[in-house]
Design a protein around this motif. Structure first.
Motif: not given
Length: 600
Positions: A77-102
């Motif tokens: 399902l990996g290829v299908l998953g990436l396709f679905l991911l590219s179609a997703c428009v939901r923003q998981r992090v709200p605009t008032e928060e910044l999430v930084v990865l280290i």
């Protein structure tokens, strides 16, 4: 001609177990993934909700799942998953928060106990300094200090160097004013023999700082030194805390600071901040800052693509740059020159590397330009010094020194022959000698090590590349248990850093493995004398002339090979704007970042 020896890496437990496919593809839509975290001040219940981990690529021991079960998606399902991911428009992090990865967790952000590069970067978010070097030219910049003026010397009192510091009108995160008494308190606590900072204790001692500091008025203090100290101004780049707050810390055991953000959690896998409403440069546009550890490089990138994170700096390997470009509608990649150094260390106590001809041969055998082009996508600049070319104290090599790091395998062979290490069978398989090259297990350093091993094989040096978990690798380097190693430095903004790398007093010993970062164990009295003089010379032009000699001697003796200055690279969601890359790779840009609504 010998072949590079790169033994198969023994199976080890992954430092960060990969998320299952659903999570890695951003398909797991549990409540914590799509809910909007709220301010920790709203209520105890909401604060706890804010501290819940994101579903996407959290460490397994931090993941929570509905009814205690995890969701697994078949690999097909990996290829299908990436396709679905590219179609997703939901923003998981709200605009008032910044999430930084280290990549790795901080150990501590208390100014007394910071030791690692990420410790300092996060500490400076909470604790403003009197002076910093957060500028494109690496020149000192006033922060809490409004001005620093030289005062007449008082040699009769043993004070040949005196400075008067006037503080700007600034407030701590609790609203109280920053005063000269707070600065004096901070210095005394940081210099404390039992609970102070070992690094700052050494800095204060070597600088000849006279304690206690003289508090003249609420906003004026004077500091004096027992001898001239050239880096006195840049040495003021330590975080200032409110008087008494080491003894009476906040809920999370941290003192009160005056930086752009306020820590609202302990430092660890997830470190959380809220903006400081009293920050002297103005409150940051972002209300909340979350710094999250994701050790796997692919997971970091997928978190950005999926919208569960906003930004990561210097953690996306050049090996993944092509993948970033495929997601150009969601992600941006920016790069800029850095003051960071990637270098090859050679054990100068080893019988072979004691001979400068062998060290020079190693330099001529490595094609740095090819590595930068093929492994780093051109995002680095070949180094000839510890300092980047845009630094005020940088000196371009002249004469023979200009060729010291030039790729020339024939010259490398000649030098090895001259040093008494002839090729035993010409173009046959037997090597001149064998060395062990240690590195971390991260993909890019291993890839670079294997390329260097192959290039050294072209001059008949057999190299065994030995990747190790980082703590084991660093321990071996400190102990001198290696022949070759590669490491990336923190930013080198102050030329006094030559002392840390090249002065014999900074070479680790069995009694003190943390004496300094002269882990090559290079000892040269002529170099020591130049570095001592450079530390005390107050005239900038004379000081620059001294460091010109230091840089020429570095290329003459080559106790280490400055390979390149990697560009700082930041990958962000397209909703993020205003982030400025600094040569020091510090996180000061978080204080001006803005986020828009999710772009289509």
């Amino acid at each position: 001609m010998a072949k590079a020896c790169t033994p198969t890496r023994p199976p080890t437990e992954d430092r960060f177990p990969r998320c299952d496919n659903a999570e890695r593809l951003g398909l797991f839509q549990g409540p914590a993934a799509v809910g909007r975290p709220v301010s920790p001040a709203a209520s105890a219940k909401k604060h706890e909700a804010y501290r819940q981990p994101n579903r996407v690529c959290d460490p397994p021991d931090r993941q929570s799942t509905d009814r205690g079960r995890r969701v697994y998606v078949p690999a097909w399902l990996g290829v299908l998953g990436l396709f679905l991911l590219s179609a997703c428009v939901r923003q998981r992090v709200p605009t008032e928060e910044l999430v930084v990865l280290i990549e790795q967790p901080p150990r501590n952000i208390d100014p007394r106990y910071t030791t690692t590069s990420i410790d300092f970067k996060l500490t400076y978010l909470a604790y403003a300094r009197m002076v910093d070097v957060e500028s494109q030219t690496l020149e000192p910049r006033m922060d809490l200090a409004e001005s620093v003026e030289a005062l007449p010397a008082l040699p009769e009192k043993g004070q040949p160097l005196r400075l008067q510091i006037t503080l700007r009108e600034a407030r701590f995160s609790d609203g109280s004013p920053v005063t000269a008494a707070d600065v004096a308190y901070t210095v005394e606590r940081l210099a404390d023999d039992k609970q102070g900072s070992p690094g700052l204790r050494r800095r204060f001692a070597e600088s000849g700082l006279i304690r206690p500091l003289e508090v003249v008025s609420p906003r004026v203090l004077r500091i004096a030194f027992s001898h001239p100290h050239a880096s006195a101004l840049t040495d003021l780049d330590f975080g200032i805390v409110k008087s008494g707050s080491f003894e009476s810390p906040s809920l999370f055991g941290l003192p009160v600071g005056a930086g752009p953000f306020v820590p609202v959690s302990e430092a660890g896998e997830v470190t959380r901040f809220v903006r400081n409403a009293f920050y002297h440069r103005g409150p940051p546009p972002i209300e909340r800052l979350t710094v999250r550890v994701v050790r796997d490089a692919n997971s970091r990138l997928l978190s950005l693509v999926g919208g569960s994170a906003d930004l990561t700096q210097n953690t996306v390997s050049p090996l993944l740059f092509d993948a970033v470009s495929k997601w150009h509608k969601r992600l941006t990649l920016q790069s800029a020159p850095s003051a960071i150094l990637f270098y090859l260390g050679m054990n100068n106590e080893d019988v072979r590397f004691k001979d400068v001809r062998v060290r020079r041969a190693i330099a001529h055998a490595i094609d740095r330009d090819r590595i930068v082009r093929t492994k780093l996508h051109g995002k680095a600049q070949a180094a000839t010094s510890l300092l980047p070319p845009f630094h005020w104290a940088y000196s371009a090599p002249e004469g023979e020194a200009a060729q010291a790091l030039a790729y020339d395998p024939q010259e490398a062979k000649r030098l090895l022959d001259e040093a008494g290490f002839p090729d035993p069978d010409g173009d046959g398989p037997l090597p001149r000698f064998t060395v062990v090259y240690k590195t971390s297990t991260d993909a890019l350093p291993v890839a670079i090590a294997r390329v260097i091993a192959a290039q050294l094989a072209e001059v008949s040096i057999l190299v065994e590349v030995r990747p190790l978990e980082f703590h084991i690798f660093l321990s071996d380097v400190k102990k001198g248990n290696y022949h070759l190693y590669t490491l990336q430095s923190a930013e080198i903004a102050e030329p006094n850093m030559f002392r840390n790398f090249l002065h014999s007093a900074y070479a680790p010993s069995n009694k003190n493995l943390d004496a300094g970062i002269n882990r090559m164990r290079y000892r040269n009295l002529e170099m020591d004398a130049l570095l001592d003089e450079g530390q005390r010379e107050m005239d900038r032009q004379k000081r620059k002339a001294l460091y010109k000699q230091v840089q020429a001697m570095l290329l003459r003796d080559l106790p280490m090979l400055p390979l390149w200055h990697p560009d700082n690279v930041v990958v962000t969601r397209r909703e993020v704007s205003g982030y400025h890359l600094m040569p020091t790779a510090q996180f000061s840009g978080f204080s001006i970042v803005k986020k828009a609504a999710l772009l289509p």
